[in-house]
Design an enzyme around this catalytic site. Structure first.
Site, PDB file in Angstrom:
ATOM      1  CG  ASP A 120      -0.854   0.205   7.756  1.00  0.00           C
ATOM      2  OD1 ASP A 120      -1.474   1.232   8.028  1.00  0.00           O
ATOM      3  OD2 ASP A 120       0.388   0.158   7.641  1.00  0.00           O
ATOM      4  CB  SER A 151       0.007  -4.553   7.369  1.00  0.00           C
ATOM      5  OG  SER A 151       0.638  -3.832   8.387  1.00  0.00           O
ATOM      6  CE  LYS A 196       0.524   1.747   4.351  1.00  0.00           C
ATOM      7  NZ  LYS A 196       1.673   2.538   4.471  1.00  0.00           N
ATOM      8  N   PRO A 212       9.628  -4.550  -0.011  1.00  0.00           N
ATOM      9  CG  PRO A 212      10.597  -2.554  -0.735  1.00  0.00           C
ATOM     10  CD  PRO A 212       9.430  -3.463  -0.962  1.00  0.00           C
ATOM     11  CB  VAL A 213      11.721  -6.315   5.205  1.00  0.00           C
ATOM     12  CG1 VAL A 213      11.493  -6.491   6.699  1.00  0.00           C
ATOM     13  CG2 VAL A 213      11.445  -7.614   4.450  1.00  0.00           C
TER      14      VAL A 213
HETATM   15  O1  C5P Z   1      -0.540  -0.604  14.168  1.00  0.00           O
HETATM   16  P1  C5P Z   1       0.868  -1.040  13.945  1.00  0.00           P
HETATM   17  O2  C5P Z   1       1.241  -2.194  14.839  1.00  0.00           O
HETATM   18  O3  C5P Z   1       1.196  -1.298  12.521  1.00  0.00           O
HETATM   19  O4  C5P Z   1       1.776   0.190  14.384  1.00  0.00           O
HETATM   20  C1  C5P Z   1       3.169   0.093  14.575  1.00  0.00           C
HETATM   21  C2  C5P Z   1       3.636   1.239  15.466  1.00  0.00           C
HETATM   22  O5  C5P Z   1       3.465   2.477  14.781  1.00  0.00           O
HETATM   23  C3  C5P Z   1       2.842   1.377  16.741  1.00  0.00           C
HETATM   24  O6  C5P Z   1       3.385   0.598  17.771  1.00  0.00           O
HETATM   25  C4  C5P Z   1       2.945   2.854  17.040  1.00  0.00           C
HETATM   26  O7  C5P Z   1       4.174   3.139  17.672  1.00  0.00           O
HETATM   27  C5  C5P Z   1       2.987   3.486  15.663  1.00  0.00           C
HETATM   28  N1  C5P Z   1       1.660   3.973  15.200  1.00  0.00           N
HETATM   29  C6  C5P Z   1       1.156   5.132  15.743  1.00  0.00           C
HETATM   30  N2  C5P Z   1      -0.060   5.590  15.312  1.00  0.00           N
HETATM   31  C7  C5P Z   1      -0.760   4.946  14.355  1.00  0.00           C
HETATM   32  C8  C5P Z   1      -0.241   3.762  13.790  1.00  0.00           C
HETATM   33  C9  C5P Z   1       0.976   3.304  14.236  1.00  0.00           C
HETATM   34  O8  C5P Z   1       1.777   5.749  16.608  1.00  0.00           O
HETATM   35  N3  C5P Z   1      -1.922   5.425  13.952  1.00  0.00           N
END
Ligand code: C5P
Length: 306
Positions: free
Chosen positions: A143, A110, A12, A101-102
């Site tokens: 995501d 995601s 994405k 890419p990682v």
């Molecule tokens: O939701 P996800 O696990 O992908 O998010 C990874 C990290 O990115 C979270 O632990 C948080 O630190 C940050 N994040 C955030 N606000 C969001 C989405 C992600 O601060 N809306």
């Protein structure tokens, strides 16, 4: 039960990424426009013949050494949550073929999780209702619900609340990857540091962006691309600044950091235009980049392909 299911997992991009004041739970409120692009990982599942899940990850042109293969892997977590929901006690053998890419800001982890949900649901014939798939996806990451849907969509909440956007047009993206990944959490922390004690305004989606999408107008869309995480990502990776500038100076309709980066994106009119931008980026000896890929968009979300 089927013997094997293969699901596609598209990357994405965020056409706009509005970020607000950090919440009490540590997440940030988002107002974003997601678009799924035709750059895919592939997730294959088979019955393991034992209660444990097993995972192997193969890179196709990407370094996968940082991808965990144990219980912390998001795609395995997805499998475990879906199995618990349906009382499935059969383990799966999962293979992820990675082309995204990682830790690149393209939601690779995601989308693998979304594809794992779709693949296991088909393997076990559990026919999980869409809203339950979304609820499980939201537990896995901000995501992941969008990665189930794909297309072009508006994301709110912490990104997990997704509504389809009115969008026309077919877009070409030039994607400059970076050999070194970047932690999303670290970029959000840098965003907070940059704002200090100042209150961050509520995030919004630019009207010009929605109007460009309704009209399928690639030039207008290029001008309207925004990313509130870009300044923070560039503070951590200042060398990307030149890459963005070279793309813009060489006719890209727009250029921005992908999500939390470090991948950079350039919007093109079509294949010939994408090739022209690619050429320009390759000519500049000082530009910091790993490989350059093309992807068309929008594409559907994670789905069974075999
Ligand atoms: O939701 P996800 O696990 O992908 O998010 C990874 C990290 O990115 C979270 O632990 C948080 O630190 C940050 N994040 C955030 N606000 C969001 C989405 C992600 O601060 N809306």
């Amino acid at each position: 039960m089927r013997n094997e299911v293969v699901a596609s997992a598209p990357a994405k991009v965020n056409l706009s990424l509005g970020v607000g004041q950090v919440r009490r739970d540590g997440y940030h409120p988002l107002a974003t426009v997601y678009q799924a692009i035709g750059l895919y990982d592939e997730v294959t599942v088979r019955p393991a013949g034992s209660p444990e899940h097993r995972l192997s990850v193969a890179g196709e042109g990407v370094d996968v050494s940082a991808v965990p293969t144990g219980a912390t892997n998001l795609a395995l977590k997805a499998t475990t949550l879906l199995a618990a929901r349906h009382g499935v006690d059969e383990g799966v053998e999962m293979v992820i073929r990675k082309r995204i890419p990682v830790a690149g800001g393209l939601a690779g982890g995601s989308t693998d999780a979304a594809a794992a949900l779709v693949a296991c649901d088909a393997l076990w014939e559990t026919r999980t209702p869409r809203d339950e798939m979304h609820a499980i996806a939201a537990k896995l990451g901000s995501d992941v619900p969008f990665c189930l849907d794909g297309g072009t969509a508006i994301g709110s909440g912490r990104g997990e609340v997704v509504t389809p956007a009115m969008a026309r047009g077919h877009y070409w993206w030039v994607i400059a990857t970076s050999a070194q990944g970047q932690s999303t959490a670290e970029v959000y922390r840098e965003f907070d540091r940059m704002h200090g004690d100042r209150q961050v305004p509520e995030p919004t989606i630019p009207d010009e962006l929605m109007s460009a999408l309704r009209g399928g107008d690639v030039e207008k869309l290029g001008l309207a691309l925004t990313n509130d995480l870009q300044a923070a990502a560039l503070r951590l990776r200042p060398e990307l600044e030149r890459l963005l500038t070279v793309g813009l100076e060489n006719s890209a309709h727009g250029a921005l950091v992908a999500g939390s980066g470090p991948t950079c994106l350039f919007l093109a009119e079509g294949e010939a235009h994408a090739a022209q931008i690619d050429w320009a980026l390759r000519q500049d000896a000082e530009v910091e980049r790993d490989t350059i890929l093309f992807a068309q968009a929008p594409v559907p979300g994670a789905r069974v392909i075999g």
